[in-house]
Write a protein that holds these residues in place. Structure first.
Motif, PDB file in Angstrom:
ATOM      1  N   GLY A  66       0.789  -1.233   0.000  1.00 41.09           N
ATOM      2  CA  GLY A  66       0.000   0.000   0.000  1.00 41.09           C
ATOM      3  C   GLY A  66       0.819   1.280   0.000  1.00 41.09           C
ATOM      4  N   THR A  69      -0.185   3.787  -3.183  1.00 39.08           N
ATOM      5  CA  THR A  69      -1.548   4.313  -3.198  1.00 39.08           C
ATOM      6  C   THR A  69      -1.901   5.028  -1.894  1.00 39.08           C
ATOM      7  N   THR A 328       7.717  -4.600  -9.500  1.00 46.50           N
ATOM      8  CA  THR A 328       7.434  -3.966  -8.210  1.00 46.50           C
ATOM      9  C   THR A 328       6.477  -2.790  -8.316  1.00 46.50           C
ATOM     10  N   THR A 331       0.807  -3.865  -8.661  1.00 49.58           N
ATOM     11  CA  THR A 331       0.443  -5.126  -8.030  1.00 49.58           C
ATOM     12  C   THR A 331      -0.830  -5.647  -8.659  1.00 49.58           C
ATOM     13  N   ASP A 333      -3.545  -8.409  -8.105  1.00 47.58           N
ATOM     14  CA  ASP A 333      -3.977  -9.435  -7.156  1.00 47.58           C
ATOM     15  C   ASP A 333      -4.410 -10.678  -7.916  1.00 47.58           C
ATOM     16  N   ARG A 377       1.106 -13.404  -3.547  1.00 42.50           N
ATOM     17  CA  ARG A 377       0.327 -12.289  -3.025  1.00 42.50           C
ATOM     18  C   ARG A 377      -0.903 -12.745  -2.247  1.00 42.50           C
TER      19      ARG A 377
HETATM   20  P1  ADP Z   1       2.861  -0.897  -3.094  1.00 46.27           P
HETATM   21  O1  ADP Z   1       3.145   0.454  -3.631  1.00 46.27           O
HETATM   22  O2  ADP Z   1       3.242  -1.051  -1.664  1.00 46.27           O
HETATM   23  O3  ADP Z   1       3.443  -1.957  -3.946  1.00 46.27           O
HETATM   24  P2  ADP Z   1       0.161  -0.275  -3.891  1.00 46.27           P
HETATM   25  O4  ADP Z   1      -0.154   0.924  -3.081  1.00 46.27           O
HETATM   26  O5  ADP Z   1       0.531  -0.059  -5.294  1.00 46.27           O
HETATM   27  O6  ADP Z   1       1.271  -1.109  -3.123  1.00 46.27           O
HETATM   28  O7  ADP Z   1      -1.077  -1.262  -3.901  1.00 46.27           O
HETATM   29  C1  ADP Z   1      -1.772  -1.619  -2.734  1.00 46.27           C
HETATM   30  C2  ADP Z   1      -2.948  -2.490  -3.065  1.00 46.27           C
HETATM   31  O8  ADP Z   1      -3.913  -1.741  -3.772  1.00 46.27           O
HETATM   32  C3  ADP Z   1      -2.644  -3.678  -3.958  1.00 46.27           C
HETATM   33  O9  ADP Z   1      -2.332  -4.801  -3.214  1.00 46.27           O
HETATM   34  C4  ADP Z   1      -3.926  -3.892  -4.695  1.00 46.27           C
HETATM   35  O10 ADP Z   1      -4.727  -4.787  -3.986  1.00 46.27           O
HETATM   36  C5  ADP Z   1      -4.603  -2.563  -4.680  1.00 46.27           C
HETATM   37  N1  ADP Z   1      -4.620  -1.917  -6.004  1.00 46.27           N
HETATM   38  C6  ADP Z   1      -3.714  -1.061  -6.487  1.00 46.27           C
HETATM   39  N2  ADP Z   1      -4.066  -0.636  -7.716  1.00 46.27           N
HETATM   40  C7  ADP Z   1      -5.229  -1.226  -8.011  1.00 46.27           C
HETATM   41  C8  ADP Z   1      -6.123  -1.193  -9.135  1.00 46.27           C
HETATM   42  N3  ADP Z   1      -5.877  -0.417 -10.203  1.00 46.27           N
HETATM   43  N4  ADP Z   1      -7.225  -1.961  -9.090  1.00 46.27           N
HETATM   44  C9  ADP Z   1      -7.494  -2.717  -8.008  1.00 46.27           C
HETATM   45  N5  ADP Z   1      -6.693  -2.785  -6.929  1.00 46.27           N
HETATM   46  C10 ADP Z   1      -5.585  -2.058  -6.924  1.00 46.27           C
END
Ligand code: ADP
Ligand code: MG
Length: 704
Positions: A66, A69, A328, A331, A333, A377
């Motif tokens: 996370g 995001t 990296t 992500t 899922d 994951r």
């Molecule tokens: P990190 O930067 O630590 O790798 P992110 O913040 O990118 O993690 O992602 C956190 C979570 O948000 C992911 O595990 C995923 O479940 C969810 N996620 C991110 N982008 C999307 C998306 N476009 N659609 C659905 N889920 C998403």
């Protein structure tokens, strides 16, 4: 203000969106529940305590925890950009990641993408005056720093994916240290998946570290017993075998670039159909992912695997075929199986012969581990490495070298000069660049006329740095004014800035080649690109027309928009936008003169043996098979050096040797030339010029 995690959560739980005033949607609420579960959220208070008490914070967390995001949103709640009038920026090394994450976060914050949350990548700005949180490529933020040295529009900068050690991120990190000394109010968070955190902490004045423990499941790793000869074929076979024999779960395949990925997707879907018919397997959803894919196509990686064809039938499966952006940065899922051929496209630079190229190279062990991790994951997974265990242990290096050690620094040195950073040798970099590489950069800029003898920016240097493209390309546009053909050269520059426009599907190569031949210009590939662009602008149904002519519509559309942006920069620099008379015999030669004015350092001469030798560097090269040049002109200028088993020059046009002496006399100073046939030709020419007197051939400028 300084908020607590509880206060932030209360705001998130309220009925109305503080940014827009609108009532939160039900979608917002369902996403919020998922966000609360992310590992970073468990550490929200710890994170806030650290940023409140420190200017720099280093954050390391497993991919998918996370970071990208959530952390920027915590900063929004804390720093209130909508009230304070200063934005929060989060950088990404890759454009796809910037776009995709901005899209996701706009949904999480229940706002429209491009309004309160936006993104900015080269040639595309999706932000507005309302934007409080901006995801951007590291290169874009660096560019912004050129006109706003203190990044005064921002209250916090989040440098994400720092472990990638891209050239731009390295420079930004150094810049942030300087800015932080003068701006005590700015916060800097450095984030990454895994990294040598101590090195980063030390670099940022002993910054505190926050580690977010990940939630991962075990991943079983399999190796091939023998090396694979054709990794693309092996990857496809493995994917289909997984589909036929393994339990439910999506597949992620790592390949190196657009063409390879598209090819794999075609083959997977053809052979997958057969498998489904023959072996009664479940349906497949096959999704490509690479940087030039349009946003709506990028979002498909998040779609669910298809349902079984009949209730209770074999489960459907999603196969994502991606560049290492899925390693990296993004992500996905639901991935349970990872196929890792062990390669990615990496920048390599050889300062001795001044060649920078993207080369498909073996990844590092650290990258291989990251890739394997993508399989664990959501539940225990499997990773299929298409190389031997011995090769993993003995051939792969531990960590990839930082990009700063393997890049041409021309563009970055120019940007730094513009920023007022003069003493590059003493720039406080995490890993200093090699003196030879730096010297090459200064030399290039000096030859282009961007730096004077004291290495200060010249007026031309200022102009070049205004263009968001390679210095040579910018110089070509600026020089075109001298030859009365800026309009045409802008079109060529735009065409050179997009992915290949010519399609050549395996099953229709002959027809594709015939279609391309219709646009061929006898003087070379640059003018062929110009022909394509003009024809595109003249047609009535562009998408159909492109399809009929085996051209990539997407690339042409983007060339059109890039041309407009370059035109605006040119206009801002007061470069006249002109064309020569089309019926003038000098119409095309003048365009090639402008090419020469930008790329005189990338010239090759045809030797008697039938091969080309690059000028000064004496590298043996071949015309790339994609070139329209069938005859071999004695002198050519080229846009790109392609390093493979053989060396090729790609996008090539004929030039006249007398232009070289006339346009770039400082570079074609023959006393500093290593011997070669080309040198002898030029010497004869120079001698003749000296005898005839200094009467240079007049340029055709009458029609301007
Ligand atoms: P990190 O930067 O630590 O790798 P992110 O913040 O990118 O993690 O992602 C956190 C979570 O948000 C992911 O595990 C995923 O479940 C969810 N996620 C991110 N982008 C999307 C998306 N476009 N659609 C659905 N889920 C998403
Ligand atoms: Mg991330």
């Amino acid at each position: 203000g300084q908020t607590t995690a509880a206060q932030q959560e209360a705001v998130e739980d309220s009925s109305h969106n503080g940014l827009t005033g609108a009532a939160y949607s039900s979608r917002y609420k369902s996403i919020l529940a998922k966000r609360r579960d992310l590992p970073v959220n468990k550490q929200r208070q710890g994170f806030l305590d650290l940023v409140h008490n420190n200017q720099f914070v280093v954050l390391v967390g497993e991919t998918g925890s996370g970071k990208t995001t959530q952390i920027p949103q915590y900063m929004v709640y804390d720093l209130l950009p909508q009230v304070e009038g200063k934005m929060i920026a989060c950088t990404q090394p890759r454009r796809v990641a910037a776009m995709s994450v901005a899209q996701r976060v706009s949904e999480e914050m229940d706002v429209k993408l491009g309004q309160e949350v936006g993104y900015s990548i080269r040639f595309e700005d999706c932000t507005s005056s309302k934007t409080v949180l901006k995801y951007c490529t590291d290169g874009m933020l660096l560019r912004e720093a050129m006109s706003d040295n203190m990044l005064s529009r921002y209250s916090a900068i989040i440098l994400d994916e720092a472990h990638e050690r891209t050239l731009n991120t390295d420079i930004l990190m150094s810049l942030m240290k300087t800015i932080a000394l003068k701006r005590k109010d700015i916060k800097i968070v450095v984030m990454s998946a895994t990294l040598d955190s101590e090195k980063f902490q030390k670099y940022f004045y002993d910054a505190p570290l926050l580690t977010v423990p990940g939630r991962t499941f075990p991943v079983e790793v399999y190796y091939t017993p023998e090396p694979e000869r054709d990794y693309l074929e092996a990857a496809i076979k493995t994917a289909l075998q997984i589909h036929a024999t393994e339990p439910e779960g999506d597949i992620l395949v790592f390949l190196t670039g657009e063409e390879e990925i598209e090819e794999a997707c075609r083959l997977l879907s053809a052979r997958g159909d057969e498998l489904i018919r023959r072996a009664n397997c479940g349906p497949l959803l096959i999704v490509p992912l690479y940087s030039t894919l349009p946003p709506n196509m990028q979002q498909r990686i998040f779609h669910k695997a298809p349902e079984p064809r009949t209730p209770g039938g074999a489960p459907g499966r999603k196969i994502v075929v991606s560049t290492n952006v899925a390693e990296t940065s993004l992500t996905i899922d639901g991935i349970v199986y990872v196929i890792d051929p062990g390669f990615s496209k990496q920048k390599v630079y050889n300062p001795r012969v001044r060649v920078e190229s993207l080369l498909v190279s073996p990844i590092s062990r650290a990258a291989a581990q990251q890739r394997a991790g993508r399989a664990g994951r959501t539940r225990p997974g499997k990773c299929f490495r298409l190389y031997t265990e011995k090769s993993y242990n003995n051939d792969l290096i531990e960590q990839t070298y930082p990009e700063i050690l393997r890049s041409n620094l021309g563009s970055i040195v120019l940007q730094l000069k513009k920023l007022g950073v003069n003493d590059l040798v003493h720039l406080d970099l995490m890993d200093p660049c090699a003196p030879e590489v730096l010297m090459r950069a200064l030399e290039l800029l000096h030859y282009l006329g961007a730096l004077d003898d004291d290495a200060n920016l010249t007026p031309i240097g200022h102009m070049i740095s205004d263009f968001p493209i390679d210095p040579q390309l910018a110089k070509m546009i600026i020089s075109a004014a001298d030859y009365g053909c800026t309009n045409e050269v802008l079109s060529i520059a735009a065409m050179l800035s997009v992915p290949n426009v010519f399609l050549r599907p395996r099953e229709a190569q002959r027809r594709a080649d015939q279609a391309k031949a219709e646009f061929a210009h006898m003087d070379g590939d640059h003018l062929t690109l110009l022909n394509v662009y003009h024809a595109y602008k003249g047609c009535t149904q562009p998408d159909k027309w492109c399809w009929d002519n085996y051209l990539q519509y997407r690339s042409l559309k983007s060339a059109d928009s890039i041309r407009e942006q370059l035109r605006r920069v040119a206009a801002k620099c007061d470069i006249p936008l002109v064309s020569n008379n089309f019926s003038s015999p000098d119409y095309y030669p003048n365009i090639r003169r402008a090419l020469t004015a930008g790329y005189f350092m990338q010239v090759a001469h045809l030797e008697r043996g039938g091969q080309y030798l690059t000028i000064k560097d004496n590298q043996l090269v071949l015309l790339h098979p994609s070139s329209v040049l069938e005859r071999k002109p004695e002198w050519v200028v080229y846009n790109e050096f392609v390093l493979t088993k053989r060396h090729y020059i790609r996008t090539v046009s004929e030039v006249r040797p007398e232009w070289l002496l006339e346009i770039a006399p400082h570079y074609y100073d023959l006393s500093s030339f290593p011997p070669c046939e080309g040198k002898r030709v030029l010497e004869k020419l120079a001698l003749r010029n000296a005898v005839v007197g200094d009467k240079k051939p007049k340029k055709d400028r009458s029609e301007k």
